[in-house]
Motif scaffolding. Structure first.
Motif, PDB file in Angstrom:
ATOM      1  N   TYR A 162       0.808  -1.220   0.000  1.00 40.97           N
ATOM      2  CA  TYR A 162       0.000   0.000   0.000  1.00 40.97           C
ATOM      3  C   TYR A 162       0.841   1.270   0.000  1.00 40.97           C
ATOM      4  O   TYR A 162       0.302   2.363  -0.164  1.00 40.97           O
ATOM      5  N   SER A 163       2.150   1.141   0.146  1.00 34.81           N
ATOM      6  CA  SER A 163       3.017   2.313   0.098  1.00 34.81           C
ATOM      7  C   SER A 163       3.553   2.579  -1.297  1.00 34.81           C
ATOM      8  O   SER A 163       4.221   3.586  -1.541  1.00 34.81           O
ATOM      9  N   GLY A 164       3.285   1.653  -2.236  1.00 36.88           N
ATOM     10  CA  GLY A 164       3.680   1.859  -3.619  1.00 36.88           C
ATOM     11  C   GLY A 164       5.053   1.346  -3.990  1.00 36.88           C
ATOM     12  O   GLY A 164       5.530   1.617  -5.104  1.00 36.88           O
ATOM     13  N   THR A 165       5.686   0.574  -3.113  1.00 31.65           N
ATOM     14  CA  THR A 165       7.038   0.094  -3.409  1.00 31.65           C
ATOM     15  C   THR A 165       7.078  -1.397  -3.757  1.00 31.65           C
ATOM     16  O   THR A 165       8.155  -1.983  -3.829  1.00 31.65           O
TER      17      THR A 165
ATOM     18  N   TYR B 104      -2.997   3.779   8.949  1.00 33.71           N
ATOM     19  CA  TYR B 104      -3.162   4.140   7.551  1.00 33.71           C
ATOM     20  C   TYR B 104      -4.017   5.402   7.436  1.00 33.71           C
ATOM     21  O   TYR B 104      -4.986   5.575   8.175  1.00 33.71           O
ATOM     22  N   ASP B 105      -3.655   6.258   6.482  1.00 33.31           N
ATOM     23  CA  ASP B 105      -4.439   7.460   6.203  1.00 33.31           C
ATOM     24  C   ASP B 105      -4.292   7.794   4.717  1.00 33.31           C
ATOM     25  O   ASP B 105      -3.235   8.258   4.286  1.00 33.31           O
ATOM     26  N   PRO B 106      -5.321   7.519   3.910  1.00 33.09           N
ATOM     27  CA  PRO B 106      -6.622   6.950   4.279  1.00 33.09           C
ATOM     28  C   PRO B 106      -6.518   5.452   4.558  1.00 33.09           C
ATOM     29  O   PRO B 106      -5.516   4.816   4.212  1.00 33.09           O
TER      30      PRO B 106
ATOM     31  N   GLY C 160     -14.229   5.834   5.834  1.00 34.98           N
ATOM     32  CA  GLY C 160     -15.553   6.444   5.891  1.00 34.98           C
ATOM     33  C   GLY C 160     -16.649   5.543   6.410  1.00 34.98           C
ATOM     34  O   GLY C 160     -17.762   6.019   6.670  1.00 34.98           O
ATOM     35  N   LEU C 161     -16.385   4.266   6.561  1.00 34.40           N
ATOM     36  CA  LEU C 161     -17.379   3.332   7.089  1.00 34.40           C
ATOM     37  C   LEU C 161     -17.291   3.298   8.622  1.00 34.40           C
ATOM     38  O   LEU C 161     -16.233   3.537   9.203  1.00 34.40           O
TER      39      LEU C 161
END
Length: 290
Positions: free
Chosen positions: A38-41, A208-210, A216-217
């Motif tokens: 999720y960090s893109g690496t 995590y953010d978002p 939103g749930l």
């Protein structure tokens, strides 16, 4: 003979959970490496493991790289026959492979609409008809196996079939999906399993953010066993060495009025998240308190 296992974020990566349970539940030595799902690496993290492009993936001790959980499962079962990773009975073993393969390739609606997240239970989720159809099929398979074996796992003792369905149990729990008492009992067995609890507790050390999937749930408490109460604290502690590494303590928690020390914030925080999931910590507490 120690393997290297590469996984994604524990709170959200269902396939990584399967890969890790193959090692953890059958006591196969391994080193775990976290990939930036999720960090893109992830692409660069997996570059040394080409042609692997997804998690989990493992490097076996002779440097061969194996990806995909079905291939990993069969490779480990072949290399570690004494671990009895599939049911010992030939008929049960054939059925277990069938169930694992169907899980591996099916239940697309459940996967899409109810992604695995171990943060809490989504409030007010209404499953679609296609998700309900997936649940009906899952219940059919689970009931067939449990009625034949007597439980508590699909084929009596824990097997690779249970590894493959552990994230399904997490999806049912995380979205409060309606299932029969038999299926709910099987879900509860996963949520109560110490290895599953350790995986979740370690995952919760990250924020995590978002937040993937559930931003939103509204979330209610996680429906697994309530963790024993513990909180951050200042030293000094009862112990001087970390229960996990044996290194000097630098970070502290309080539980039942006593302060315990750890060698780093992650060791402390994973323990705060679920103290009773960590045998080394609880053994230290028992030894020190009687």
């Amino acid at each position: 003979m120690t393997y290297d296992l590469y996984i994604g974020d524990r709170t959200f990566s269902s396939w990584s959970l399967r890969g890790w349970l193959m090692f953890e539940k059958f006591a196969i030595p391994h080193r775990t490496h976290l990939v930036g799902l999720y960090s893109g690496t992830m692409k660069q993290d997996l570059a040394p493991l080409a042609p692997a492009r997804l998690v989990p993936v493992m490097r076996i001790p002779d440097d061969t790289v194996v990806g995909d959980t079905l291939a990993m499962a069969e490779t480990l079962a072949e290399r570690h026959p004494d671990a009895v990773m599939w049911p010992a009975n030939a008929d049960a073993r054939a059925t277990a492979r069938w169930l694992a393969a169907e899980m591996h390739s099916g239940f697309g609606s459940l996967r899409t609409e109810c992604p695995m997240q171990l943060l809490g239970q989504v409030v007010g989720f209404a499953p679609s008809d296609s998700v309900l159809e997936d649940l009906a099929r899952i219940e059919e398979l689970w009931t067939l196996a449990i009625n034949a074996s007597g439980g508590p796992w699909l084929f009596g003792d824990y097997s690779l079939a249970d590894v493959f369905f552990a994230p399904v149990a997490a999806r049912i729990a995380g979205f409060g999906l309606p299932v029969s008492p038999t299926a709910q009992g099987y879900v509860d067995a996963h949520l109560s399993d110490p290895a599953f609890r350790r995986w979740r507790a370690l995952g919760l050390t990250n924020s995590y953010d978002p937040v993937p999937y559930v931003e939103g749930l509204t979330l209610a408490d996680w429906p697994g066993p309530p963790p024993r109460s513990a909180k951050h604290a200042n030293g000094p502690s009862v112990n001087t060495a970390c229960p996990y590494s044996g290194d000097p303590v630098t970070d502290f928690l309080e539980m039942d009025g006593k302060v315990w020390g750890f060698c780093n914030p992650t060791c402390r925080d994973k323990t705060i998240n679920d103290p009773e999931a960590w045998p080394a910590f609880m053994a230290m507490v028992a030894a020190q308190t009687g």
